[in-house]
Scaffold this active site. Structure first.
Site, PDB file in Angstrom:
ATOM      1  N   GLU A 344     -41.267  29.516  -2.289  1.00  6.77           N
ATOM      2  CA  GLU A 344     -41.027  29.365  -3.724  1.00  6.77           C
ATOM      3  C   GLU A 344     -39.555  29.514  -4.115  1.00  6.77           C
ATOM      4  O   GLU A 344     -39.234  30.154  -5.120  1.00  6.77           O
ATOM      5  CB  GLU A 344     -41.870  30.385  -4.503  1.00  6.77           C
TER       6      GLU A 344
HETATM    7  C1  ACM Z   1     -46.603  33.088  -1.452  1.00  8.68           C
HETATM    8  O1  ACM Z   1     -47.766  33.303  -1.840  1.00  8.68           O
HETATM    9  N1  ACM Z   1     -45.651  32.819  -2.321  1.00  8.68           N
HETATM   10  C2  ACM Z   1     -46.266  33.121  -0.044  1.00  8.68           C
END
Ligand code: ACM
Length: 537
Positions: A344
């Site tokens: 992310e």
């Molecule tokens: C995640 O759940 N951002 C690895």
């Protein structure tokens, strides 16, 4: 955006009135006449399902004269025997002395010897006859896993910490058991909410009960930096000073972190520390202005958004910082892996992400550690020996899955933690008060009914290291919250990691799972009473 944009009110969470562990227990729990004549638990009722079971005739009965024998054993085997004695003494009320003297009766823990080679690093054989229960293994970890099996073969009241009246019978026969995969991980996010050393020990014990062997600690995120780093002290003292919702947060001193490692090792569990980069870094950015491209420290963050922070990719100090952090974390870490996150990074351009990861992976290998990254790491070539952790779900684009499979074909190891199967923080149903739902609702059967071997199309079998069950804690701040989301799904992921595929069957598993509930109640663990599971009344 994978996490809900809505701020999940902690007040709402606090007011949910989660059901507490009920008073109903199996008859065996109460020492009732029916319990005294109850048949011992069959050898194939254990979770994770053993690889091979041969029923025998007479059960073994633990009694007041039973000894725990560790013939000629090392200190380590004695320690496992001591752990077993500590488990059994309070509820049985028996002295259960640990002795080095050999003999044909009692509970015997035997290390090595002929025909144990095939049991490997973690396997064990448990043989129960009228005279003795013998656990044999090639390595102490195998004895430890065998002890977990023995626990589950005794009545649930064995888990109580006061004297119980029960016949302590172990069904006759032989279990020979080795794991399907070497990596069976639990992950806990200690950044969104901080959990104390004692809370982590409790979680380690819950994982150990189901033969997990890795504890992945998500130590840093936007909301908190949880590990003391001597060369950058404000990371912990300031970056660890709060948490989601604005509570006091906290961090582990190096001494406390070593205590977590020691405790995990005593449960044959390796700790994998994660320093999430280049995103999920607001706690670090808030602690040191110079880590920001504009030299201005942003405020410390207590919300639940993701994807807004990034380390400054062009700045030299970013890599000096990470070199220091990885040096100190590597020095603390006995295991081979450091997890560098990589998920992310929505505020890092693709070009910057590539530049960053190509500079950062060598900082890990420089300290003789292997890299683990979330599967976005496959946007670059993972370092030699690296593993990637797949956390996609049904809606993950085929192109992204294929990128991960291609990296696996080129030699990257693969840890499977599909978010809509193994994420323990996903809501069970729309009515679950805790947790998140960005990957959908994950009921118990859905969590259990998949196969790590075939889950990611195009990934070679030899790349699959195993499975992991992460628990993210934006909405979870107490033991009871963790319990409710962990049970009953966590044992199912354990079974996917340990048991041969031939044992996989929801219709039998759900009954074995139901039989675990009186144990959780005896230990004071809350759990979700899924309507999919035939709990005993
Ligand atoms: C995640 O759940 N951002 C690895």
């Amino acid at each position: 955006m994978r996490r809900s944009r809505l701020f999940c009110s902690l007040l709402l969470v606090a007011a949910t009135g989660l059901s507490t562990a009920g008073a109903q227990s199996a008859a065996a729990d109460r020492g009732s006449p029916s319990a005294r004549h109850a048949k011992p638990i069959a050898l194939d009722q254990v979770i994770p399902a053993p690889a091979s079971v041969k029923p025998g005739k007479d059960p073994y009965t633990i009694g007041g004269r039973t000894q725990i024998r560790v013939p000629g054993a090392s200190g380590e085997v004695r320690r496992v025997a001591g752990y077993l004695a500590d488990l059994l003494r309070p509820s049985t009320g028996y002295p259960l002395p640990v002795t080095g003297k050999d003999g044909r009766d009692g509970i015997v823990l035997r290390l090595g010897g002929k025909d144990t080679k095939a049991l490997g690093a973690e396997g064990y054989r448990l043989t129960s006859t009228r005279h003795a229960v013998t656990i044999t293994a090639a390595r102490p970890a195998g004895l430890f896993h065998g002890v977990q099996t023995l626990r589950q073969l005794l009545p649930p009241s064995v888990e109580k910490r006061s004297k119980q009246h029960s016949p302590w019978k172990v069904a006759g026969g032989t279990i020979s058991d080795t794991p399907r995969y070497g990596y069976r991980g639990g992950m806990i996010d200690v950044s969104r909410h901080f959990f104390t050393v004692d809370q982590l020990k409790r979680y380690i014990d819950q994982l150990a009960l189901y033969k997990y062997n890795k504890l992945h600690l998500h130590l840093t995120d936007d909301q908190g930096w949880r590990l003391q780093i001597n060369s950058w002290p404000r990371l912990a003292s300031y970056g660890g000073s709060t948490q989601v919702g604005g509570g006091p947060g906290g961090y582990y001193t190096k001494a406390q972190y070593r205590e977590i490692l020691r405790y995990a090792a005593s449960r044959y569990m390796e700790v994998i520390p994660e320093i999430d980069t280049p995103g999920h870094t607001q706690a670090a950015l808030a602690s040191y202005a110079k880590l920001n491209c504009n030299n201005i420290a942003p405020p410390i963050y207590t919300g639940v958004e993701v994807g807004f922070s990034s380390l400054c990719v062009p700045k030299k100090v970013t890599y000096e910082f990470l070199d220091d952090v990885f040096r100190e974390v590597a020095a603390l870490t006995p295991g081979p892996y450091l997890h560098i996150g990589g998920d992310e990074a929505h505020s890092t351009s693709h070009a910057d992400y590539v530049t960053f990861m190509n500079k950062v992976q060598p900082l890990v290998t420089k300290y003789k550690k292997k890299v683990i990254g979330w599967h976005q790491l496959t946007a670059v070539t993972p370092a030699k020996g690296a593993a990637v952790q797949y956390w996609g779900y049904d809606k993950t684009p085929a192109k992204e899955r294929e990128q991960v499979a291609a990296a696996a074909r080129k030699g990257a190891g693969l840890i499977l933690s599909p978010a809509d199967r193994s994420y323990l923080d996903m809501k069970y149903t729309k009515d679950t008060k805790l947790g998140k739902a960005w990957a959908g609702y994950v009921e118990v059967q859905r969590s259990y009914d998949w196969d790590p071997a075939t889950y990611l199309k195009g990934a070679p079998q030899k790349s699959i290291m195993g499975v992991e069950a992460p628990i993210w804690t934006e909405t979870l701040s107490t033991n009871q919250h963790l319990d409710y989301m962990t049970f009953p799904r966590m044992p199912g992921i354990a079974e996917l990691g340990w048991s041969p595929r031939s044992t996989h069957d929801w219709n039998t598993y759900k009954h074995r799972l139901a039989s675990q509930a009186p144990r959780w109640e005896a230990m004071g663990f809350d759990y979700y009473r899924s309507p999919q599971v035939p709990w005993r009344k």
